[in-house]
Write a protein that holds these residues in place. Sequence first.
Motif, PDB file in Angstrom:
ATOM      1  N   MET A   1      -6.686   0.563   9.732  1.00  0.00           N
ATOM      2  CA  MET A   1      -7.489  -0.431   8.982  1.00  0.00           C
ATOM      3  C   MET A   1      -7.367  -1.823   9.611  1.00  0.00           C
ATOM      4  O   MET A   1      -8.215  -2.675   9.393  1.00  0.00           O
ATOM      5  CB  MET A   1      -7.016  -0.503   7.518  1.00  0.00           C
TER       6      MET A   1
ATOM      7  N   GLY B   1       2.928   4.026  -3.091  1.00  0.00           N
ATOM      8  CA  GLY B   1       3.972   4.081  -4.109  1.00  0.00           C
ATOM      9  C   GLY B   1       4.870   5.285  -3.935  1.00  0.00           C
ATOM     10  O   GLY B   1       5.174   6.015  -4.873  1.00  0.00           O
TER      11      GLY B   1
ATOM     12  N   GLY C   1       2.999  11.314  -2.323  1.00  0.00           N
ATOM     13  CA  GLY C   1       2.951  11.672  -0.903  1.00  0.00           C
ATOM     14  C   GLY C   1       4.034  12.684  -0.584  1.00  0.00           C
ATOM     15  O   GLY C   1       4.087  13.771  -1.173  1.00  0.00           O
TER      16      GLY C   1
ATOM     17  N   THR D   1       4.936   8.615  -6.164  1.00  0.00           N
ATOM     18  CA  THR D   1       5.576   9.818  -5.549  1.00  0.00           C
ATOM     19  C   THR D   1       4.583  10.816  -4.953  1.00  0.00           C
ATOM     20  O   THR D   1       4.994  11.838  -4.413  1.00  0.00           O
ATOM     21  CB  THR D   1       6.484  10.644  -6.510  1.00  0.00           C
TER      22      THR D   1
ATOM     23  N   LEU E   1      -0.032  -0.727  -4.799  1.00  0.00           N
ATOM     24  CA  LEU E   1      -1.334  -0.073  -4.962  1.00  0.00           C
ATOM     25  C   LEU E   1      -1.158   1.377  -4.549  1.00  0.00           C
ATOM     26  O   LEU E   1      -0.790   1.666  -3.411  1.00  0.00           O
ATOM     27  CB  LEU E   1      -2.378  -0.762  -4.081  1.00  0.00           C
TER      28      LEU E   1
ATOM     29  N   ALA F   1      13.793  17.173  -0.476  1.00  0.00           N
ATOM     30  CA  ALA F   1      14.981  17.895  -0.920  1.00  0.00           C
ATOM     31  C   ALA F   1      15.997  16.958  -1.568  1.00  0.00           C
ATOM     32  O   ALA F   1      16.944  17.410  -2.208  1.00  0.00           O
ATOM     33  CB  ALA F   1      15.602  18.628   0.261  1.00  0.00           C
TER      34      ALA F   1
ATOM     35  N   VAL G   1       0.873  -1.180   0.000  1.00  0.00           N
ATOM     36  CA  VAL G   1       0.000   0.000   0.000  1.00  0.00           C
ATOM     37  C   VAL G   1       0.906   1.225   0.000  1.00  0.00           C
ATOM     38  O   VAL G   1       1.526   1.552   1.011  1.00  0.00           O
ATOM     39  CB  VAL G   1      -0.928   0.021   1.235  1.00  0.00           C
TER      40      VAL G   1
ATOM     41  N   TYR H   1      20.434  22.815   6.526  1.00  0.00           N
ATOM     42  CA  TYR H   1      21.252  22.070   5.571  1.00  0.00           C
ATOM     43  C   TYR H   1      21.155  22.800   4.245  1.00  0.00           C
ATOM     44  O   TYR H   1      20.190  23.540   3.994  1.00  0.00           O
ATOM     45  CB  TYR H   1      20.798  20.608   5.461  1.00  0.00           C
TER      46      TYR H   1
ATOM     47  N   TRP I   1      -7.348  12.351   2.409  1.00  0.00           N
ATOM     48  CA  TRP I   1      -7.237  11.407   1.288  1.00  0.00           C
ATOM     49  C   TRP I   1      -7.080  12.129  -0.042  1.00  0.00           C
ATOM     50  O   TRP I   1      -6.527  11.595  -0.989  1.00  0.00           O
ATOM     51  CB  TRP I   1      -8.444  10.473   1.239  1.00  0.00           C
TER      52      TRP I   1
ATOM     53  N   ARG J   1      -2.716   5.247  -4.365  1.00  0.00           N
ATOM     54  CA  ARG J   1      -3.902   6.102  -4.300  1.00  0.00           C
ATOM     55  C   ARG J   1      -3.959   7.098  -5.463  1.00  0.00           C
ATOM     56  O   ARG J   1      -4.996   7.346  -6.058  1.00  0.00           O
ATOM     57  CB  ARG J   1      -3.813   6.861  -2.961  1.00  0.00           C
TER      58      ARG J   1
ATOM     59  N   GLY K   1      18.298  15.007  -0.369  1.00  0.00           N
ATOM     60  CA  GLY K   1      19.657  14.887   0.159  1.00  0.00           C
ATOM     61  C   GLY K   1      19.885  13.542   0.835  1.00  0.00           C
ATOM     62  O   GLY K   1      18.951  12.923   1.320  1.00  0.00           O
TER      63      GLY K   1
HETATM   64  C1  LIG Z   1      10.100  19.394   2.393  1.00  0.00           C
HETATM   65  C2  LIG Z   1      10.667  18.002   2.533  1.00  0.00           C
HETATM   66  C3  LIG Z   1      12.036  17.795   2.401  1.00  0.00           C
HETATM   67  C4  LIG Z   1      12.558  16.513   2.538  1.00  0.00           C
HETATM   68  N1  LIG Z   1      13.895  16.295   2.340  1.00  0.00           N
HETATM   69  C5  LIG Z   1      14.386  15.035   2.376  1.00  0.00           C
HETATM   70  C6  LIG Z   1      15.757  14.776   2.058  1.00  0.00           C
HETATM   71  O1  LIG Z   1      16.514  15.672   1.750  1.00  0.00           O
HETATM   72  N2  LIG Z   1      16.200  13.492   2.125  1.00  0.00           N
HETATM   73  C7  LIG Z   1      15.382  12.454   2.461  1.00  0.00           C
HETATM   74  O2  LIG Z   1      15.831  11.315   2.508  1.00  0.00           O
HETATM   75  N3  LIG Z   1      14.095  12.689   2.773  1.00  0.00           N
HETATM   76  C8  LIG Z   1      13.576  13.933   2.732  1.00  0.00           C
HETATM   77  N4  LIG Z   1      12.252  14.157   3.013  1.00  0.00           N
HETATM   78  C9  LIG Z   1      11.463  13.049   3.535  1.00  0.00           C
HETATM   79  C10 LIG Z   1      10.989  12.129   2.450  1.00  0.00           C
HETATM   80  O3  LIG Z   1      10.229  12.837   1.540  1.00  0.00           O
HETATM   81  C11 LIG Z   1      10.178  11.011   3.067  1.00  0.00           C
HETATM   82  O4  LIG Z   1      10.950  10.341   4.037  1.00  0.00           O
HETATM   83  C12 LIG Z   1       9.749   9.995   2.037  1.00  0.00           C
HETATM   84  O5  LIG Z   1       9.158  10.601   0.955  1.00  0.00           O
HETATM   85  C13 LIG Z   1       8.796   9.004   2.653  1.00  0.00           C
HETATM   86  O6  LIG Z   1       8.420   8.110   1.654  1.00  0.00           O
HETATM   87  P1  LIG Z   1       7.219   7.103   1.855  1.00  0.00           P
HETATM   88  O7  LIG Z   1       7.216   6.230   0.681  1.00  0.00           O
HETATM   89  O8  LIG Z   1       7.308   6.485   3.198  1.00  0.00           O
HETATM   90  O9  LIG Z   1       5.922   8.010   1.948  1.00  0.00           O
HETATM   91  P2  LIG Z   1       5.151   8.886   0.883  1.00  0.00           P
HETATM   92  O10 LIG Z   1       6.075   9.542  -0.062  1.00  0.00           O
HETATM   93  O11 LIG Z   1       4.210   9.738   1.638  1.00  0.00           O
HETATM   94  O12 LIG Z   1       4.367   7.815   0.044  1.00  0.00           O
HETATM   95  C14 LIG Z   1       3.231   7.147   0.505  1.00  0.00           C
HETATM   96  C15 LIG Z   1       2.384   6.805  -0.689  1.00  0.00           C
HETATM   97  O13 LIG Z   1       1.313   5.981  -0.266  1.00  0.00           O
HETATM   98  C16 LIG Z   1       0.172   6.311  -0.990  1.00  0.00           C
HETATM   99  N5  LIG Z   1      -0.984   5.864  -0.197  1.00  0.00           N
HETATM  100  C17 LIG Z   1      -1.267   6.206   1.080  1.00  0.00           C
HETATM  101  N6  LIG Z   1      -2.387   5.582   1.494  1.00  0.00           N
HETATM  102  C18 LIG Z   1      -2.804   4.827   0.467  1.00  0.00           C
HETATM  103  C19 LIG Z   1      -3.911   3.951   0.287  1.00  0.00           C
HETATM  104  N7  LIG Z   1      -4.813   3.769   1.252  1.00  0.00           N
HETATM  105  N8  LIG Z   1      -4.025   3.331  -0.876  1.00  0.00           N
HETATM  106  C20 LIG Z   1      -3.127   3.502  -1.869  1.00  0.00           C
HETATM  107  N9  LIG Z   1      -2.064   4.332  -1.760  1.00  0.00           N
HETATM  108  C21 LIG Z   1      -1.911   4.987  -0.602  1.00  0.00           C
HETATM  109  C22 LIG Z   1       0.268   7.817  -1.116  1.00  0.00           C
HETATM  110  O14 LIG Z   1      -0.507   8.313  -2.166  1.00  0.00           O
HETATM  111  C23 LIG Z   1       1.753   8.015  -1.329  1.00  0.00           C
HETATM  112  O15 LIG Z   1       2.109   8.058  -2.682  1.00  0.00           O
HETATM  113  C24 LIG Z   1      11.708  15.430   2.858  1.00  0.00           C
HETATM  114  C25 LIG Z   1      10.341  15.654   2.956  1.00  0.00           C
HETATM  115  C26 LIG Z   1       9.809  16.919   2.790  1.00  0.00           C
HETATM  116  C27 LIG Z   1       8.339  17.108   2.873  1.00  0.00           C
END
Ligand SMILES: Cc1cc2nc3c(=O)[nH]c(=O)nc-3n(C[C@H](O)[C@H](O)[C@H](O)COP(=O)(O)OP(=O)(O)OC[C@H]3O[C@@H](n4cnc5c(N)ncnc54)[C@H](O)[C@@H]3O)c2cc1C
Length: 803
Positions: free
Chosen positions: A213, A12, A42, A40, A34, A48, A10, A254, A281, A36, A50
């Motif tokens: 859930m 991407g 979220g 990318t 899967l 950033a 759950v 940074y 959502w 939503r 880094g």
């Molecule tokens: C301003 C900013 C700067 C950042 N800088 C850095 C950096 O320099 N270096 C670094 O390593 N990290 C950085 N981060 C953090 C980084 O963006 C996150 O750690 C990372 O994106 C988390 O990825 P994720 O896949 O866990 O979550 P997310 O990117 O949030 O992905 C979750 C995905 O799940 C999907 N989803 C959720 N619920 C459902 C559902 N019920 N059904 C289907 N799909 C669903 C969402 O649509 C989303 O695409 C930064 C974040 C921000 C906001």
Amino acid sequence: MKSHYRVAIVGGGVVGASVAYHLTKFGWLDVVILERSVLTAGSSWHAAGGYHALNADPNIASLQAYTIDILSQLERETGQATGLHMTGGITFACTPDRWEWLQAAYRVFQTMGIEDVRLMTPEEIKAACPIITTEGIHGGMWADREGYIDTTGVVQAYAKGARMRGAEVIEHNRVLELKRRGGGWEVVTEKGTISAEHVVNAAGLWAKQVGRMVGLDLPVSPLEHHYLVTESVPEIEALDFEVPMMVDLDGFTYARQDQKGMLVGIYEINHKHWNMDGAPWDYGFDLIAPDLDRIENELAIGFSRYPALERAGIKRWVNGAFTFTPDGNPLVGPVHGIPGYWLACGVMAGFLQGGGVGKSLAEWMINGEPVADIYGMDVARYGAYASNRDYIRQMTGQFYSRRFVMTYPNEQLWAGRPLRTCPAYDLMTESGARWGVSWGLEVPIYFAPKGFTEIPTLKRSNAFEFVAEECRRTRDSVGIIDTTGFSRYEVTGPNAEKWLDRIVAGRLPKPGRARLAPMLSHSGRLKGDLTVFNWGDGSWWIMGSYYLRQWHMRWFLDNLEEGVSVRDISDAAVGFAIAGPKSREFLETLTTADLSNAALPFLGCAEMDVGLIRAKVGRLSVVGELGYEINCSALEHRTLYRMLKEAGETFGAGDFGFNAMNSMRLEKSFGIWSREFMQGYTPGMTRMDRWIDWQKPDFIGREKAQGERDGEPSKQILVTLEIEAEDADATGYEPIWAHGKRVGYVTSGGYGHSIGKSLAMALVDRDHAEEGDELDVHIVGVERRARVLPNSPYDPTGARMRA
Ligand SMILES: Cc1cc2nc3c(=O)[nH]c(=O)nc-3n(C[C@H](O)[C@H](O)[C@H](O)COP(=O)(O)OP(=O)(O)OC[C@H]3O[C@@H](n4cnc5c(N)ncnc54)[C@H](O)[C@@H]3O)c2cc1C
């Protein structure tokens, strides 16, 4: 979309895509992501990008190093551009303490085998990053393998790698419900219902909802985070190289190059939570309105550090949200009672840690155990207490605002405290107890007079003399310590003995006796350093480290058999321990039970009256003295404390805390979990094999442990060291050298007050582990001489414990 998949992920974002990449890489091809919205959508798209090498937990730092390896090869493997800029990075220090800390951190990197780091002078920093003003900078640390990537490109590359091996990505398809059905999962999505053997919660900003859930309230919350991108900066345009990734720990910012401008990110003190119950959502490629008042101070420091930026226009403000857990580390792994449901969420730095998270989770799902020791990311490091909303708010807020703030080893932080207090908390506070925290529980670390303030330091604390006195009193007469901070599990049922015999690798104690019992995983590595009590009435206790309660219970229950009940009774059963040469005499004043060696020998245990209380007493001591652990119900804890304090006066008894316990256990070469023992280590290297019952035909991990025993001895072995250090002691992970070659590292250290030596336990190469071998070790960055001591430098024969 098919109707069935082996694994449904759950989410991407970078984490979900990395899990899919690794699952398919390791052979599970029937995988679907899967999503939503679109990949990318979220936090990932606006990160950033880094990546840094630093992490306080060396195991997590190793996984970060792995992620950097993967980032370096992803584009080649998949053909998808990832925009990798391996610029190198500089972390710099603007206070003397921070500079000391950085020098110590540099040595810890060496322990981890990360050799591409070096310390830098302010002049060298200026040469590498000409737009910086080095005023007030004491020094810095350069790391070769730092830089930034294109965030969208990386997510697409992980997903493409997974797709190339057969995985599917279904976008615009929100998961609405998860239902347990016939040994698997029914996954209700917007595009229809599918079944899956395994579900992975990689839902990032929505992880909270996807946890709910299945009835889980995960300790995670999003917080806002700002960065800005400047227009082109003439001073950067003039350079023929890219400036490195810069981290100003004391300035909370940074910075990295972005085209010919700079990107500057801020970890502001005045943090702000965002949708604590998870993102809406319909939240898409949105940004939160910048909140410049809140970040004003940090921004001013950032701009004064890079004066050229003050003249540049700002091209873009980004205020986005990403998730934090109470300690800032991810939530990974399975949850007992929800089979086939896996977590890969709470990942604060997905581009830096996503590779390691994906790899470890995929190994766990496929092989039953990750290769690396990822306790620091394991969801089982938290208990139900951490689901409390205010606890999450305080802890994640504290973590965020202190992300770049230095925490000293002897510093106590305020958030989420006091949460759990033992019943005698107030009485002990009255006696001078100063409290630390373990798994939400306040534990006494030392006792000091009212008005005393401990000064945070990397070196010896000004509480040193109080701890010394507690050790002296315990070794000379008798000390009293609260043992609420030990875990207790009750094992009962007709098959209790048979089950225990399989779950622990040691011999079980006879009725009325206790025994040290290593517990192993299926791969023959350590799973626990426990004590098993046989109370003689069909009930057994297991005692261990308090903060492993959820982690151990998951293991016990995952391996449970018919006819056995295991209950975590740590909240109900608490107690005090008394230790020291006068402890028998002392206890005799409170009981009519026969405490002679014949009736209650070393490692004996019995139920008896202690004053007014019906107590369960074990004759053992973690500090290596004649001693008794007196267990009572939580309702009797205050009474027991009052009784012990009153009766103890005649014997000069006094309180001691966990700091004194640490000093005394080091003098006995008694290892503890997370230091000398952890799940990455084997019985052979930690000398735990002494406690294994090799006659037993069957216990978990036996075959692998036997393999270790029959094979080549482990490269390293646990030893105790004496260190020529006057003002600071080892804390852990300091590198150890022999003639300039790195031969090991410290597992834990401290001052041995009874023997008057700075001590450390350490894993060193066997050819440097002989008594008297001369070594060198870096303590707070400074090289000191060290010498291998015989094991248990205090009372080596154990005569005092057996007295
Ligand atoms: C301003 C900013 C700067 C950042 N800088 C850095 C950096 O320099 N270096 C670094 O390593 N990290 C950085 N981060 C953090 C980084 O963006 C996150 O750690 C990372 O994106 C988390 O990825 P994720 O896949 O866990 O979550 P997310 O990117 O949030 O992905 C979750 C995905 O799940 C999907 N989803 C959720 N619920 C459902 C559902 N019920 N059904 C289907 N799909 C669903 C969402 O649509 C989303 O695409 C930064 C974040 C921000 C906001």
